[in-house]
Design an enzyme around this catalytic site. Structure first.
Site, PDB file in Angstrom:
ATOM      1  N   ALA A 204      58.611  38.618  19.195  1.00  0.00           N
ATOM      2  CA  ALA A 204      59.328  37.418  19.337  1.00  0.00           C
ATOM      3  C   ALA A 204      60.617  37.559  20.054  1.00  0.00           C
ATOM      4  O   ALA A 204      61.181  36.538  20.013  1.00  0.00           O
ATOM      5  CB  ALA A 204      59.114  36.539  18.250  1.00  0.00           C
TER       6      ALA A 204
ATOM      7  N   ASN B  75      59.185  40.899  11.220  1.00  0.00           N
ATOM      8  CA  ASN B  75      58.947  41.494  12.094  1.00  0.00           C
ATOM      9  C   ASN B  75      59.876  41.813  13.250  1.00  0.00           C
ATOM     10  O   ASN B  75      60.356  42.703  13.753  1.00  0.00           O
ATOM     11  CB  ASN B  75      57.743  40.741  12.732  1.00  0.00           C
ATOM     12  CG  ASN B  75      56.432  41.024  11.813  1.00  0.00           C
ATOM     13  OD1 ASN B  75      55.848  41.993  11.108  1.00  0.00           O
ATOM     14  ND2 ASN B  75      55.406  39.743  11.844  1.00  0.00           N
TER      15      ASN B  75
ATOM     16  N   HIS C 150      65.989  33.761  18.025  1.00  0.00           N
ATOM     17  CA  HIS C 150      66.262  34.844  17.609  1.00  0.00           C
ATOM     18  C   HIS C 150      67.631  35.400  18.530  1.00  0.00           C
ATOM     19  O   HIS C 150      67.436  35.084  19.580  1.00  0.00           O
ATOM     20  CB  HIS C 150      65.332  35.863  17.795  1.00  0.00           C
ATOM     21  CG  HIS C 150      63.947  35.252  17.215  1.00  0.00           C
ATOM     22  ND1 HIS C 150      63.668  35.602  15.906  1.00  0.00           N
ATOM     23  CD2 HIS C 150      62.757  35.032  17.675  1.00  0.00           C
ATOM     24  CE1 HIS C 150      62.491  34.932  15.424  1.00  0.00           C
ATOM     25  NE2 HIS C 150      61.785  34.695  16.567  1.00  0.00           N
TER      26      HIS C 150
HETATM   27  N1  LIG Z   1      56.451  41.056  15.997  1.00  0.00           N
HETATM   28  C1  LIG Z   1      56.319  39.670  15.970  1.00  0.00           C
HETATM   29  O1  LIG Z   1      57.432  39.049  16.585  1.00  0.00           O
HETATM   30  C2  LIG Z   1      55.442  39.029  15.426  1.00  0.00           C
HETATM   31  C3  LIG Z   1      55.293  37.458  16.013  1.00  0.00           C
HETATM   32  C4  LIG Z   1      54.446  36.699  15.387  1.00  0.00           C
HETATM   33  C5  LIG Z   1      53.354  37.309  14.532  1.00  0.00           C
HETATM   34  N2  LIG Z   1      53.248  38.637  14.245  1.00  0.00           N
HETATM   35  C6  LIG Z   1      52.173  39.385  13.454  1.00  0.00           C
HETATM   36  O2  LIG Z   1      51.038  39.215  14.163  1.00  0.00           O
HETATM   37  C7  LIG Z   1      50.212  38.875  13.141  1.00  0.00           C
HETATM   38  C8  LIG Z   1      48.791  38.153  13.690  1.00  0.00           C
HETATM   39  O3  LIG Z   1      49.385  36.881  14.186  1.00  0.00           O
HETATM   40  P1  LIG Z   1      48.327  35.666  14.408  1.00  0.00           P
HETATM   41  O4  LIG Z   1      49.240  34.529  14.840  1.00  0.00           O
HETATM   42  O5  LIG Z   1      47.098  36.131  15.209  1.00  0.00           O
HETATM   43  O6  LIG Z   1      48.092  35.376  12.859  1.00  0.00           O
HETATM   44  P2  LIG Z   1      46.352  34.606  12.393  1.00  0.00           P
HETATM   45  O7  LIG Z   1      46.746  34.273  11.062  1.00  0.00           O
HETATM   46  O8  LIG Z   1      46.130  33.727  13.357  1.00  0.00           O
HETATM   47  O9  LIG Z   1      45.396  36.092  12.595  1.00  0.00           O
HETATM   48  C9  LIG Z   1      45.523  36.689  11.921  1.00  0.00           C
HETATM   49  C10 LIG Z   1      44.071  37.242  11.542  1.00  0.00           C
HETATM   50  O10 LIG Z   1      43.978  38.407  10.920  1.00  0.00           O
HETATM   51  C11 LIG Z   1      42.954  38.546   9.990  1.00  0.00           C
HETATM   52  N3  LIG Z   1      42.942  39.668   9.167  1.00  0.00           N
HETATM   53  C12 LIG Z   1      43.952  39.718   8.099  1.00  0.00           C
HETATM   54  N4  LIG Z   1      43.875  40.913   7.373  1.00  0.00           N
HETATM   55  C13 LIG Z   1      42.862  41.573   8.015  1.00  0.00           C
HETATM   56  C14 LIG Z   1      42.137  42.730   7.879  1.00  0.00           C
HETATM   57  N5  LIG Z   1      42.710  43.617   7.039  1.00  0.00           N
HETATM   58  N6  LIG Z   1      41.210  43.110   8.659  1.00  0.00           N
HETATM   59  C15 LIG Z   1      40.823  42.329   9.570  1.00  0.00           C
HETATM   60  N7  LIG Z   1      41.451  41.388   9.747  1.00  0.00           N
HETATM   61  C16 LIG Z   1      42.509  40.736   9.088  1.00  0.00           C
HETATM   62  C17 LIG Z   1      42.908  37.166   9.622  1.00  0.00           C
HETATM   63  O11 LIG Z   1      41.664  36.656   8.951  1.00  0.00           O
HETATM   64  C18 LIG Z   1      43.252  36.193  10.683  1.00  0.00           C
HETATM   65  O12 LIG Z   1      42.098  35.928  11.418  1.00  0.00           O
HETATM   66  C19 LIG Z   1      50.783  38.110  11.986  1.00  0.00           C
HETATM   67  O13 LIG Z   1      50.279  38.326  10.651  1.00  0.00           O
HETATM   68  C20 LIG Z   1      52.294  38.630  12.205  1.00  0.00           C
HETATM   69  O14 LIG Z   1      52.280  39.932  11.175  1.00  0.00           O
HETATM   70  C21 LIG Z   1      54.175  39.568  14.817  1.00  0.00           C
END
Ligand SMILES: NC(=O)c1ccc[n+]([C@@H]2O[C@H](COP(=O)([O-])OP(=O)(O)OC[C@H]3O[C@@H](n4cnc5c(N)ncnc54)[C@H](O)[C@@H]3O)[C@@H](O)[C@H]2O)c1
Length: 272
Positions: A121, A187, A217
């Site tokens: 992000a 993150n 940010h």
């Molecule tokens: N780097 C960044 O700036 C940034 C920004 C936003 C989100 N993120 C990361 O991205 C991730 C995903 O975001 P999203 O919006 O898709 O979230 P989301 O909640 O919509 O989707 C995450 C999915 O992963 C699945 N999941 C969780 N643990 C699992 C496992 N062990 N094995 C298989 N599937 C699993 C969940 O069931 C869910 O469907 C967030 O959890 C966050 O850590 C990073």
């Protein structure tokens, strides 16, 4: 044949990635995903689910993208790297854990595989990485969110989120301490720290803004190169208001970069 991408998880970000790659046509496509055994989700045509990591490894995807969260990164990424699969990771905050980071680096070396962290992000990290080669004096990350977005976090213990009259600092400390206390906000702090001065020397301020309507940010740095300031105000990703649209685009860009044909970006082949 198109490169085959597997995602860990199939939530908002993986769904956005799969749809975007399908729109590009001809390039990499999401063909597989790893789901938890108990999770049911409708998958788009052409995407097949695995419920255990051995099955995913057996499919030998060309690249894996972790979009599932900190615990999922810890559970899956070392094994994927050890199996020789390159992995894009979005849940960088998990790597603030020194032991996990060491394990991931060991696994990448053992499997001769690449770990590809995304900016997520935020932005400006290419500049930080270049600038640190000549020495950085200070790097500060500020995360500013609407006051209500901090509900349920330790910020709610620090201040009366509903009664704020002005933007208020709810945490000030190192990136490592921020990641420990505010794991859901780790993150971006981690991305800034890994690109610059590291977890213990990067300063973090988290701010609740009662007038705020979006997440902002800011990264600022000084060093031998001069000084820089970067700021981004993000719109949410349709499908998950807690995830920025830019974070999904950042994962998409990381995938496209792995299979890129040349250095000219949009001028080589318009994508949209
Ligand atoms: N780097 C960044 O700036 C940034 C920004 C936003 C989100 N993120 C990361 O991205 C991730 C995903 O975001 P999203 O919006 O898709 O979230 P989301 O909640 O919509 O989707 C995450 C999915 O992963 C699945 N999941 C969780 N643990 C699992 C496992 N062990 N094995 C298989 N599937 C699993 C969940 O069931 C869910 O469907 C967030 O959890 C966050 O850590 C990073």
């Amino acid at each position: 044949m198109s490169a085959r991408i597997a995602t860990i998880g199939f939530g908002a970000m993986a769904r956005s990635l799969a749809a975007a790659l399908a729109r590009h046509g001809g390039g990499p496509r999401v063909t597989d995903c790893l789901l938890r055994p108990d999770s049911a989700t409708d998958l788009p045509e052409g995407v097949t689910a695995c419920t255990d990591i051995a099955a995913l490894i057996a499919k030998a995807p060309d690249l894996v993208v972790e979009c599932a969260g900190h615990a999922a990164l810890a559970e899956t990424v070392p094994a994927l790297l050890r199996a020789g699969l390159d992995v894009v990771v979005v849940s960088l905050g998990a790597l603030c854990d020194d032991a996990l980071r060491a394990e991931v680096m060991r696994a990448a070396a053992e499997g001769a595989a690449r770990l590809i962290p995304v900016a997520g992000a935020v932005g400006g990290l290419d500049l930080l990485r270049a600038a640190r080669l000549a020495g950085l004096d200070a790097v500060t990350y500020r995360g500013i969110k609407p006051a209500g977005a901090w509900a349920g976090s330790p910020a709610a213990d620090a201040v009366d989120l509903g009664g704020l009259a002005q933007a208020t600092v709810v945490f000030s400390g190192t990136a490592r301490a921020a990641a420990l206390r505010f794991p859901k906000n780790a993150n971006v702090a981690a991305a800034g720290a890994f690109a610059g001065l590291g977890l213990d020397a990067t300063r973090v301020e988290l701010i609740a803004d009662p007038a705020g309507t979006a997440n902002r940010h800011e990264i600022a740095a000084t060093g031998a190169f001069g000084e820089m300031a970067f700021s981004v105000t993000n719109r949410p990703l349709p499908g998950n208001p807690k995830t920025s649209h830019l974070a999904a685009l950042s994962a998409e860009e990381a995938v496209l970069a792995v299979f890129a044909a040349g250095p000219f970006g949009a001028d080589a082949a318009p994508r949209r």
